[in-house]
Each structure stands twice: as structure tokens, then as C-alpha cells.
Motif scaffolding. Structure first.
Motif, PDB file in Angstrom:
ATOM      1  N   LYS A   1       0.816  -1.100  -0.019  1.00 24.27           N
ATOM      2  CA  LYS A   1      -0.003   0.010  -0.123  1.00 24.27           C
ATOM      3  C   LYS A   1       1.027   1.146   0.193  1.00 24.27           C
ATOM      4  O   LYS A   1       2.121   1.402   0.421  1.00 24.27           O
ATOM      5  N   GLY A   2       0.193   2.369  -0.495  1.00 23.77           N
ATOM      6  CA  GLY A   2       0.980   3.562  -0.519  1.00 23.77           C
ATOM      7  C   GLY A   2       0.244   4.747   0.095  1.00 23.77           C
ATOM      8  O   GLY A   2      -0.820   4.501   0.698  1.00 23.77           O
ATOM      9  N   TYR A   3       0.687   6.120  -0.035  1.00 17.97           N
ATOM     10  CA  TYR A   3       0.290   7.212   0.606  1.00 17.97           C
ATOM     11  C   TYR A   3      -1.412   7.258   0.249  1.00 17.97           C
ATOM     12  O   TYR A   3      -2.121   7.384   1.238  1.00 17.97           O
ATOM     13  N   ASN A   4      -1.826   7.006  -0.949  1.00 22.86           N
ATOM     14  CA  ASN A   4      -3.296   7.148  -1.258  1.00 22.86           C
ATOM     15  C   ASN A   4      -4.048   6.075  -0.743  1.00 22.86           C
ATOM     16  O   ASN A   4      -5.368   6.111  -0.912  1.00 22.86           O
ATOM     17  N   ASP A   5      -3.411   4.979  -0.269  1.00 26.44           N
ATOM     18  CA  ASP A   5      -4.507   4.017   0.251  1.00 26.44           C
ATOM     19  C   ASP A   5      -4.549   4.213   1.769  1.00 26.44           C
ATOM     20  O   ASP A   5      -5.514   3.546   2.370  1.00 26.44           O
ATOM     21  N   LEU A   6      -3.843   5.187   2.334  1.00 29.51           N
ATOM     22  CA  LEU A   6      -4.232   5.310   3.800  1.00 29.51           C
ATOM     23  C   LEU A   6      -5.570   6.047   3.971  1.00 29.51           C
ATOM     24  O   LEU A   6      -6.365   6.500   3.227  1.00 29.51           O
ATOM     25  N   ALA A   7      -6.237   6.062   5.416  1.00 34.34           N
ATOM     26  CA  ALA A   7      -7.763   6.392   5.710  1.00 34.34           C
ATOM     27  C   ALA A   7      -7.608   7.910   5.890  1.00 34.34           C
ATOM     28  O   ALA A   7      -8.224   8.529   6.627  1.00 34.34           O
ATOM     29  N   TRP A   8      -7.440   8.645   4.752  1.00 33.50           N
ATOM     30  CA  TRP A   8      -7.718  10.131   4.540  1.00 33.50           C
ATOM     31  C   TRP A   8      -9.195  10.555   4.677  1.00 33.50           C
ATOM     32  O   TRP A   8      -9.586  11.404   4.978  1.00 33.50           O
ATOM     33  N   THR A   9      -9.839   9.501   4.008  1.00 36.47           N
ATOM     34  CA  THR A   9     -11.407   9.829   4.078  1.00 36.47           C
ATOM     35  C   THR A   9     -11.920   8.516   4.685  1.00 36.47           C
ATOM     36  O   THR A   9     -11.204   7.196   4.559  1.00 36.47           O
ATOM     37  N   ARG A  10     -13.096   8.501   5.103  1.00 41.16           N
ATOM     38  CA  ARG A  10     -13.753   7.281   5.445  1.00 41.16           C
ATOM     39  C   ARG A  10     -13.924   6.109   4.614  1.00 41.16           C
ATOM     40  O   ARG A  10     -13.806   5.047   4.998  1.00 41.16           O
ATOM     41  N   ASP A  11     -14.075   6.408   3.349  1.00 46.80           N
ATOM     42  CA  ASP A  11     -14.205   5.266   2.429  1.00 46.80           C
ATOM     43  C   ASP A  11     -12.985   4.300   2.481  1.00 46.80           C
ATOM     44  O   ASP A  11     -12.736   3.250   1.776  1.00 46.80           O
ATOM     45  N   LYS A  12     -11.814   4.983   2.547  1.00 46.61           N
ATOM     46  CA  LYS A  12     -10.403   4.221   2.781  1.00 46.61           C
ATOM     47  C   LYS A  12      -9.915   3.480   3.872  1.00 46.61           C
ATOM     48  O   LYS A  12      -9.053   2.943   4.254  1.00 46.61           O
ATOM     49  N   LEU A  13     -11.108   3.444   4.903  1.00 44.34           N
ATOM     50  CA  LEU A  13     -10.876   2.691   6.224  1.00 44.34           C
ATOM     51  C   LEU A  13     -10.929   1.158   5.686  1.00 44.34           C
ATOM     52  O   LEU A  13     -11.874   0.639   4.944  1.00 44.34           O
ATOM     53  N   ASP A  14      -9.931   0.465   6.086  1.00 45.14           N
ATOM     54  CA  ASP A  14      -9.772  -0.880   5.770  1.00 45.14           C
ATOM     55  C   ASP A  14      -9.485  -1.919   6.854  1.00 45.14           C
ATOM     56  O   ASP A  14      -9.067  -3.202   6.746  1.00 45.14           O
ATOM     57  N   GLY A  15      -9.533  -1.288   8.015  1.00 44.89           N
ATOM     58  CA  GLY A  15      -9.150  -2.168   9.244  1.00 44.89           C
ATOM     59  C   GLY A  15      -7.616  -2.543   9.395  1.00 44.89           C
ATOM     60  O   GLY A  15      -7.490  -3.335  10.476  1.00 44.89           O
ATOM     61  N   CYS A  16      -6.846  -1.826   8.704  1.00 41.30           N
ATOM     62  CA  CYS A  16      -5.349  -2.183   9.015  1.00 41.30           C
ATOM     63  C   CYS A  16      -4.513  -0.920   9.412  1.00 41.30           C
ATOM     64  O   CYS A  16      -5.327   0.382   8.974  1.00 41.30           O
ATOM     65  N   ASN A  17      -3.938  -1.214  10.190  1.00 35.64           N
ATOM     66  CA  ASN A  17      -3.118   0.037  10.607  1.00 35.64           C
ATOM     67  C   ASN A  17      -1.659  -0.097   9.854  1.00 35.64           C
ATOM     68  O   ASN A  17      -0.814  -0.743  10.223  1.00 35.64           O
ATOM     69  N   THR A  18      -1.551   0.821   8.889  1.00 36.06           N
ATOM     70  CA  THR A  18      -0.553   0.886   8.010  1.00 36.06           C
ATOM     71  C   THR A  18       0.651   2.050   8.225  1.00 36.06           C
ATOM     72  O   THR A  18       0.105   2.968   8.295  1.00 36.06           O
ATOM     73  N   ILE A  19       1.852   1.729   7.814  1.00 33.50           N
ATOM     74  CA  ILE A  19       2.787   2.601   7.978  1.00 33.50           C
ATOM     75  C   ILE A  19       3.544   2.631   6.644  1.00 33.50           C
ATOM     76  O   ILE A  19       3.824   1.567   6.034  1.00 33.50           O
ATOM     77  N   VAL A  20       3.515   3.803   5.833  1.00 33.85           N
ATOM     78  CA  VAL A  20       4.200   3.968   4.575  1.00 33.85           C
ATOM     79  C   VAL A  20       5.016   5.323   4.660  1.00 33.85           C
ATOM     80  O   VAL A  20       4.762   6.174   5.427  1.00 33.85           O
ATOM     81  N   TRP A  21       5.710   5.215   3.525  1.00 27.85           N
ATOM     82  CA  TRP A  21       6.303   6.480   3.248  1.00 27.85           C
ATOM     83  C   TRP A  21       5.752   7.388   2.286  1.00 27.85           C
ATOM     84  O   TRP A  21       5.098   6.506   1.434  1.00 27.85           O
ATOM     85  N   GLY A  22       5.397   8.502   2.167  1.00 26.49           N
ATOM     86  CA  GLY A  22       4.856   9.224   1.336  1.00 26.49           C
ATOM     87  C   GLY A  22       5.171  10.763   1.303  1.00 26.49           C
ATOM     88  O   GLY A  22       5.946  11.346   2.352  1.00 26.49           O
ATOM     89  N   ASN A  23       4.702  11.642   0.222  1.00 26.99           N
ATOM     90  CA  ASN A  23       4.889  12.957   0.394  1.00 26.99           C
ATOM     91  C   ASN A  23       3.795  13.777   0.894  1.00 26.99           C
ATOM     92  O   ASN A  23       3.031  13.985  -0.072  1.00 26.99           O
ATOM     93  N   TYR A  24       3.742  14.194   2.149  1.00 27.95           N
ATOM     94  CA  TYR A  24       2.722  14.985   2.579  1.00 27.95           C
ATOM     95  C   TYR A  24       2.620  16.315   2.029  1.00 27.95           C
ATOM     96  O   TYR A  24       3.889  17.048   2.338  1.00 27.95           O
ATOM     97  N   PRO A  25       1.794  16.895   1.656  1.00 26.18           N
ATOM     98  CA  PRO A  25       1.918  18.295   0.853  1.00 26.18           C
ATOM     99  C   PRO A  25       2.569  19.467   1.810  1.00 26.18           C
ATOM    100  O   PRO A  25       3.223  20.492   1.210  1.00 26.18           O
ATOM    101  N   THR A  26       2.272  19.572   2.999  1.00 22.76           N
ATOM    102  CA  THR A  26       2.680  20.590   3.751  1.00 22.76           C
ATOM    103  C   THR A  26       4.097  20.536   4.129  1.00 22.76           C
ATOM    104  O   THR A  26       4.561  19.415   4.464  1.00 22.76           O
ATOM    105  N   GLU A  27       4.842  21.864   4.015  1.00 25.14           N
ATOM    106  CA  GLU A  27       6.223  21.861   4.447  1.00 25.14           C
ATOM    107  C   GLU A  27       6.542  21.595   5.838  1.00 25.14           C
ATOM    108  O   GLU A  27       5.791  22.029   6.584  1.00 25.14           O
TER     109      GLU A  27
END
Ligand SMILES: [Zn+2]
Length: 254
Positions: free
Chosen positions: A132-158
Motif C-alpha cells: 500500500k502507498g500514501y493514497n491507500d491511507l484512511a484520509w477519507t472514511r471510504d479508505k478505512l480498511d481495518g489495517c493499521n498501515t505505515i508507509v512513506w509518502g509526500n505530505y503536501p505541507t512543508e
């Protein structure tokens, strides 16, 4: 459907279930007739220079008002940091050390049951590997998948080192899921070997504190706490729990 295709599909489904054993439980909760009363909270971990040494009280902690009811809390990790991880780092082992600090470093646990349960013994859970990657994380409710996931990614805020996205049920005050993104704006590694890197164990220990239900503390004298809300390159002080971290964990889980 072709039998081989079906078999492959079935195998993929079984592997998905095995690597993410919380799916049935979480979906059962989400599918109940009454809409679940769930809330999201996002913890953003900013970069900042070290605060001044403490004077006086140092036991700082903050509770978010929700906790886990079932243990262990499973973790899955995508260990691919691209070229943003330097040194000879075993990502899974490093994250295991961070989880173990909460399992064994706090004053109390539920009758010896580890929260993350990834200690290297016969009864331990293992950290699953995911792609899984950044866009698979639970940013929105529909992305909840019951897994506690750790990934690297580029958060837009500096200036953001890591972000934990945590969902909980407001009515039952129960954590449902959390996901963690480690920002690729930074170079990650082991700061005890190379003080110019962002220490992976240090930051993940902090983010896993959010994962059990602790918030950030920002008071300057709280700088020794794992849950202190700022970090910088070379910092390793969050690897070990401090007074407020242990008090907070004990308040939550007794
Ligand atoms: Zn934080």
C-alpha cells in the motif's frame, strides 16, 4: 470463470485476509444498521529545533478520549522508502523496537498482554508487509480498511515529518484504525549512527503513541516526552518513554 483464475483470486483473497486480520471485525462494525458514530483525528508532527531544558514538572501527557478494546493491535508496513532511507536499516525490526517500547516500557499493560504484541517471542504477532502507498491511507472514511498501515509518502505541507490519521467510534470511545505516513521530504535512518538523518525508531515510537490513544504535548518542559509534538534531525530522545508517556498509557489502559 476459468478455474485457474478463480484459484488465483481465492488465494489472493486468503492472503489479504491473513495479512490484515482485522478486516472482518472492522467491516462488521461499519456495516451495522445504525451508522457508526465515527470521528477522524489527524496528528501532524512538525519539525522544530530543540526546546529548552525542563524546569520543574515534566510529566506531560494528553489523552485523545478513545482507546483500543482488543489486543494485540496489528501493524502492517510498506518498507519501501525509495532513496529516502539511508544506512543499512531493517525497517520492520526498527518498527518492532518502536512498538515494543509501548508494549514493555510503560508502567502497566492489560494483565501482561502487549498492545502491539510484536515482541520476538512465541506469543508475538508479526508485522505484516504491504505494498500500500500514501493514497491507500484512511484520509477519507471510504479508505478505512481495518489495517493499521505505515508507509512513506509526500505530505503536501512543508516542515511535516510524519502524520498519523486516527479513526475512532465516538459513542464507544474505541479506536477503529490508524495509518501513519513518514514524509519523504526528509532523509530517514538511524541517528545513533548518522546524526544528520531523521531517526526512524524515534519518530515511529511517537506516532505509535498516537496509535494507542495519546495526543501531542507542546509545552517546552515536556521536550523529553515521546509524545512531545516537535522533532528534528538526529533526535533519538523519543525512542524511550518518559514520565508523562507512561502516565498517559497507564491512565488509558490501567
Ligand atoms: Zn504527534
Amino acid at each position: 470463470m476459468d478455474k485457474r483464475v478463480f484459484t488465483a483470486f481465492l488465494m489472493a483473497f486468503i492472503i489479504a485476509l491473513a495479512s490484515c486480520s482485522m478486516i472482518p471485525l472492522a467491516f462488521a462494525k461499519l456495516d451495522s444498521s445504525r451508522p457508526p458514530d465515527i470521528e477522524q483525528v489527524i496528528f501532524i508532527h512538525f519539525a522544530k529545533g530543540k526546546a529548552k531544558p525542563p524546569s520543574g514538572e515534566t510529566g506531560y501527557y494528553k489523552l485523545i478520549g478513545a482507546k483500543w478494546q482488543n489486543f494485540p493491535v496489528h501493524l502492517e508496513v510498506n518498507p519501501d522508502a525509495g532513496d529516502k532511507l539511508v544506512g543499512n536499516i531493517d525497517v520492520l525490526y526498527t518498527i518492532q523496537l518502536a512498538a515494543e517500547e509501548w508494549d514493555s516500557g510503560a508502567y502497566s499493560q492489560l494483565e501482561g498482554i502487549a498492545w502491539y504484541g510484536v515482541a520476538p517471542d512465541l506469543f508475538s504477532d508479526t508485522i505484516a508487509i504491504t505494498d500500500k502507498g500514501y493514497n491507500d491511507l484512511a484520509w477519507t472514511r471510504d479508505k478505512l480498511d481495518g489495517c493499521n498501515t505505515i508507509v512513506w509518502g509526500n505530505y503536501p505541507t512543508e516542515g511535516v515529518i510524519a502524520v498519523t490519521i486516527l479513526w475512532y467510534n465516538k459513542a464507544t470511545k474505541t479506536i477503529i484504525e490508524f495509518d501513519i505516513v513518514l514524509d519523504t521530504d526528509y532523509t530517514w535512518g538511524n541517528a545513533t549512527q548518522d546524526p544528520t538523518v531523521m531517526d526512524l525508531q524515534n519518530i515511529v515510537t511517537h506516532e505509535l503513541g498516537h496509535g494507542i490513544g495519546l495526543g501531542d504535548v507542546y509545552q517546552s518542559p515536556a521536550y523529553q516526552e515521546t509524545m512531545y509534538g516537535y522533532s528534528g534531525y538526529g533526535e533519538t530522545s523519543k525512542r524511550d518513554l518518559y514520565i508523562g508517556d507512561k502516565t498517559g498509557a497507564t491512565k488509558l489502559y490501567g
